[in-house]
Design a protein around this motif. Structure first.
Motif, PDB file in Angstrom:
ATOM      1  N   GLY A  27     -79.234-100.270  44.977  1.00  0.00           N
ATOM      2  CA  GLY A  27     -78.226 -99.535  44.076  1.00  0.00           C
ATOM      3  C   GLY A  27     -77.639-100.383  43.180  1.00  0.00           C
ATOM      4  N   VAL A  28     -78.499-101.624  42.565  1.00  0.00           N
ATOM      5  CA  VAL A  28     -77.784-102.179  41.551  1.00  0.00           C
ATOM      6  C   VAL A  28     -78.502-101.800  40.213  1.00  0.00           C
ATOM      7  CG1 VAL A  28     -77.226-104.177  42.892  1.00  0.00           C
ATOM      8  CG2 VAL A  28     -79.561-104.103  41.698  1.00  0.00           C
ATOM      9  N   ARG A  29     -77.953-101.872  39.105  1.00  0.00           N
ATOM     10  CA  ARG A  29     -78.535-101.525  37.833  1.00  0.00           C
ATOM     11  C   ARG A  29     -79.622-102.581  37.408  1.00  0.00           C
ATOM     12  NH1 ARG A  29     -76.880 -99.669  32.348  1.00  0.00           N
ATOM     13  NH2 ARG A  29     -76.399-101.530  31.553  1.00  0.00           N
ATOM     14  N   VAL A  30     -80.681-102.210  37.275  1.00  0.00           N
ATOM     15  CA  VAL A  30     -82.071-103.067  36.828  1.00  0.00           C
ATOM     16  C   VAL A  30     -82.022-102.924  35.442  1.00  0.00           C
ATOM     17  CG1 VAL A  30     -84.345-103.949  37.350  1.00  0.00           C
ATOM     18  CG2 VAL A  30     -82.591-103.046  39.245  1.00  0.00           C
ATOM     19  N   THR A  31     -82.250-104.104  34.563  1.00  0.00           N
ATOM     20  CA  THR A  31     -82.362-104.007  33.200  1.00  0.00           C
ATOM     21  C   THR A  31     -83.233-105.135  32.703  1.00  0.00           C
ATOM     22  OG1 THR A  31     -80.587-105.646  32.789  1.00  0.00           O
ATOM     23  CG2 THR A  31     -80.175-103.120  32.511  1.00  0.00           C
ATOM     24  N   ARG A  32     -83.891-104.870  31.778  1.00  0.00           N
ATOM     25  CA  ARG A  32     -85.035-105.758  31.095  1.00  0.00           C
ATOM     26  C   ARG A  32     -84.394-106.184  29.571  1.00  0.00           C
ATOM     27  NH1 ARG A  32     -88.648-108.983  31.608  1.00  0.00           N
ATOM     28  NH2 ARG A  32     -90.739-108.657  31.382  1.00  0.00           N
ATOM     29  N   PRO A  33     -84.703-107.171  29.179  1.00  0.00           N
ATOM     30  CA  PRO A  33     -84.122-107.647  27.678  1.00  0.00           C
ATOM     31  C   PRO A  33     -84.896-106.637  26.765  1.00  0.00           C
ATOM     32  CG  PRO A  33     -84.543-109.618  29.061  1.00  0.00           C
ATOM     33  CD  PRO A  33     -84.957-108.509  29.871  1.00  0.00           C
ATOM     34  N   ALA A  34     -84.352-106.390  25.745  1.00  0.00           N
ATOM     35  CA  ALA A  34     -85.310-105.472  24.878  1.00  0.00           C
ATOM     36  C   ALA A  34     -86.429-106.174  24.346  1.00  0.00           C
ATOM     37  CB  ALA A  34     -84.042-105.102  23.573  1.00  0.00           C
ATOM     38  N   SER A  35     -87.294-105.036  23.752  1.00  0.00           N
ATOM     39  CA  SER A  35     -88.656-105.605  23.154  1.00  0.00           C
ATOM     40  C   SER A  35     -88.153-106.522  21.926  1.00  0.00           C
ATOM     41  CB  SER A  35     -89.551-104.728  22.788  1.00  0.00           C
ATOM     42  OG  SER A  35     -88.982-103.514  22.199  1.00  0.00           O
ATOM     43  N   GLY A  36     -88.908-107.273  21.348  1.00  0.00           N
ATOM     44  CA  GLY A  36     -88.679-107.960  20.156  1.00  0.00           C
ATOM     45  C   GLY A  36     -88.894-109.484  20.382  1.00  0.00           C
ATOM     46  N   LEU A  37     -89.046-109.966  21.726  1.00  0.00           N
ATOM     47  CA  LEU A  37     -89.655-111.227  21.959  1.00  0.00           C
ATOM     48  C   LEU A  37     -91.116-111.170  21.668  1.00  0.00           C
ATOM     49  CD1 LEU A  37     -87.652-111.660  25.318  1.00  0.00           C
ATOM     50  CD2 LEU A  37     -87.232-112.709  23.435  1.00  0.00           C
ATOM     51  N   PRO A  38     -91.522-112.255  21.319  1.00  0.00           N
ATOM     52  CA  PRO A  38     -92.871-112.391  21.067  1.00  0.00           C
ATOM     53  C   PRO A  38     -93.888-112.285  22.174  1.00  0.00           C
ATOM     54  CG  PRO A  38     -92.010-114.539  20.826  1.00  0.00           C
ATOM     55  CD  PRO A  38     -90.721-113.379  21.337  1.00  0.00           C
ATOM     56  N   VAL A  39     -94.384-111.100  22.288  1.00  0.00           N
ATOM     57  CA  VAL A  39     -95.398-110.542  23.391  1.00  0.00           C
ATOM     58  C   VAL A  39     -96.358-111.761  23.778  1.00  0.00           C
ATOM     59  CG1 VAL A  39     -96.939-109.005  24.251  1.00  0.00           C
ATOM     60  CG2 VAL A  39     -94.890-108.034  23.055  1.00  0.00           C
ATOM     61  N   GLY A  40     -96.577-111.819  25.339  1.00  0.00           N
ATOM     62  CA  GLY A  40     -97.583-112.763  25.576  1.00  0.00           C
ATOM     63  C   GLY A  40     -96.856-114.189  25.441  1.00  0.00           C
ATOM     64  N   GLY A  41     -95.887-114.357  25.186  1.00  0.00           N
ATOM     65  CA  GLY A  41     -95.430-115.882  25.020  1.00  0.00           C
ATOM     66  C   GLY A  41     -94.380-116.030  26.137  1.00  0.00           C
ATOM     67  N   ASP A  42     -93.803-117.241  26.076  1.00  0.00           N
ATOM     68  CA  ASP A  42     -93.084-117.787  26.945  1.00  0.00           C
ATOM     69  C   ASP A  42     -91.504-117.862  26.634  1.00  0.00           C
ATOM     70  OD1 ASP A  42     -94.916-118.633  29.017  1.00  0.00           O
ATOM     71  OD2 ASP A  42     -94.083-120.561  29.094  1.00  0.00           O
ATOM     72  N   LEU A  43     -90.576-117.251  27.478  1.00  0.00           N
ATOM     73  CA  LEU A  43     -89.213-117.141  27.226  1.00  0.00           C
ATOM     74  C   LEU A  43     -88.651-118.472  26.540  1.00  0.00           C
ATOM     75  CD1 LEU A  43     -87.589-114.428  27.859  1.00  0.00           C
ATOM     76  CD2 LEU A  43     -86.341-116.066  29.732  1.00  0.00           C
ATOM     77  N   GLU A  44     -89.054-119.408  27.103  1.00  0.00           N
ATOM     78  CA  GLU A  44     -88.555-120.694  26.718  1.00  0.00           C
ATOM     79  C   GLU A  44     -88.780-121.085  25.178  1.00  0.00           C
ATOM     80  OE1 GLU A  44     -91.423-123.279  29.453  1.00  0.00           O
ATOM     81  OE2 GLU A  44     -90.644-124.351  27.630  1.00  0.00           O
ATOM     82  N   TYR A  45     -89.805-120.405  24.674  1.00  0.00           N
ATOM     83  CA  TYR A  45     -90.263-120.717  23.191  1.00  0.00           C
ATOM     84  C   TYR A  45     -89.568-119.826  22.057  1.00  0.00           C
ATOM     85  CZ  TYR A  45     -93.797-123.660  25.319  1.00  0.00           C
ATOM     86  OH  TYR A  45     -94.210-124.648  26.310  1.00  0.00           O
ATOM     87  N   ALA A  46     -88.724-118.767  22.663  1.00  0.00           N
ATOM     88  CA  ALA A  46     -88.414-117.712  21.698  1.00  0.00           C
ATOM     89  C   ALA A  46     -86.922-118.350  21.164  1.00  0.00           C
ATOM     90  CB  ALA A  46     -87.891-116.586  22.693  1.00  0.00           C
ATOM     91  N   ASP A  47     -86.917-118.107  19.802  1.00  0.00           N
ATOM     92  CA  ASP A  47     -85.740-118.821  19.228  1.00  0.00           C
ATOM     93  C   ASP A  47     -84.481-118.037  19.616  1.00  0.00           C
ATOM     94  OD1 ASP A  47     -84.730-116.614  17.034  1.00  0.00           O
ATOM     95  OD2 ASP A  47     -86.831-116.601  17.089  1.00  0.00           O
ATOM     96  N   GLU A  48     -83.345-118.863  19.732  1.00  0.00           N
ATOM     97  CA  GLU A  48     -82.065-118.514  20.062  1.00  0.00           C
ATOM     98  C   GLU A  48     -81.552-117.051  19.607  1.00  0.00           C
ATOM     99  OE1 GLU A  48     -79.677-121.961  19.260  1.00  0.00           O
ATOM    100  OE2 GLU A  48     -81.502-122.905  19.810  1.00  0.00           O
TER     101      GLU A  48
END
Ligand code: ZN
Length: 203
Positions: free
Chosen positions: A167-188
């Motif tokens: 019963g918790v709200r489950v969300t995902r960050p919006a698209s726009g992050l470089p697909v196939g990449g790593d979160l740690e390399y995305a710019d702030e």
């Protein structure tokens, strides 16, 4: 290898085990250590041992913490929202999200992602701990900030199936992050926007 004395060969071999380090780089690093002072070499050796002996895992979020500091600094901070948990694959992702200054909740570190090819299922990650936290109550939203690649998507889907019945709200960050990449390399900025524009996961 002819002309290679045993201690040199040994250090080359150890460096070669590190990710992204081929034989050439391992050799360069080895001769660099050989040329540096004994104090520098001791410092390197001591740091390698210390990371194993002085680092622990937070019993709440499973992120790394200094030995004896449990819960970690973020979990112990009363200014952080208890009702929002951001799920990431690796400790480095926590640092990347902290840099955006967009998130004031707490984290959960999985230490990997689901990968059927490598035989890594949900049971190999810190999934049980996450479901336990969500089921304890007081959690409104779980943000699945796994990497925007195949394994990250599979992980987000599996977690969403486990979390929604609670019963918790489950969300995902919006698209726009470089697909196939790593979160740690995305710019702030990109990462911050993706977090801000997160959407509810539908199956
Ligand atoms: Zn923690």
């Amino acid at each position: 290898m002819a002309g290679l004395i045993a201690p040199v060969a040994r250090l080359i071999e150890e460096f070669s085990k590190l990710p992204g380090i081929g034989t050439k780089t391992a050799q360069r690093l080895t001769y660099h250590v050989l040329r540096s002072s004994t104090d520098d070499a001791r410092g390197l050796a001591a740091a390698l041992i210390a990371i194993k002996e002085q680092v622990d895992y937070c019993s709440v979020c499973c992120n790394i913490t200094e030995a004896g500091v449990d819960p970690c600094d973020i979990c112990a901070d009363p200014r952080r929202e208890v009702g929002r948990i951001c799920v990431v694959e690796e400790p480095l992702d926590v640092l990347a999200i902290e840099r955006t200054n967009e998130f004031r909740g707490r984290y959960h570190v999985l230490h990997g992602a689901i990968s059927p090819i490598d035989g890594i299922g949900p049971e190999r990650l810190r999934t049980r701990e996450l479901v336990g936290r969500a089921a304890e109550g007081g959690v409104e939203e779980v943000i699945l900030a796994t990497n925007p690649n195949l394994e990250g998507e599979a992980t987000a889907m599996a977690l969403s199936r486990l979390l929604k019945p609670i019963g918790v709200r489950v969300t995902r960050p919006a698209s726009g992050l470089p697909v196939g990449g790593d979160l740690e390399y995305a710019d702030e900025l990109t990462l911050g926007r993706a977090l801000e524009g997160r959407r509810v996961v539908d199956d």
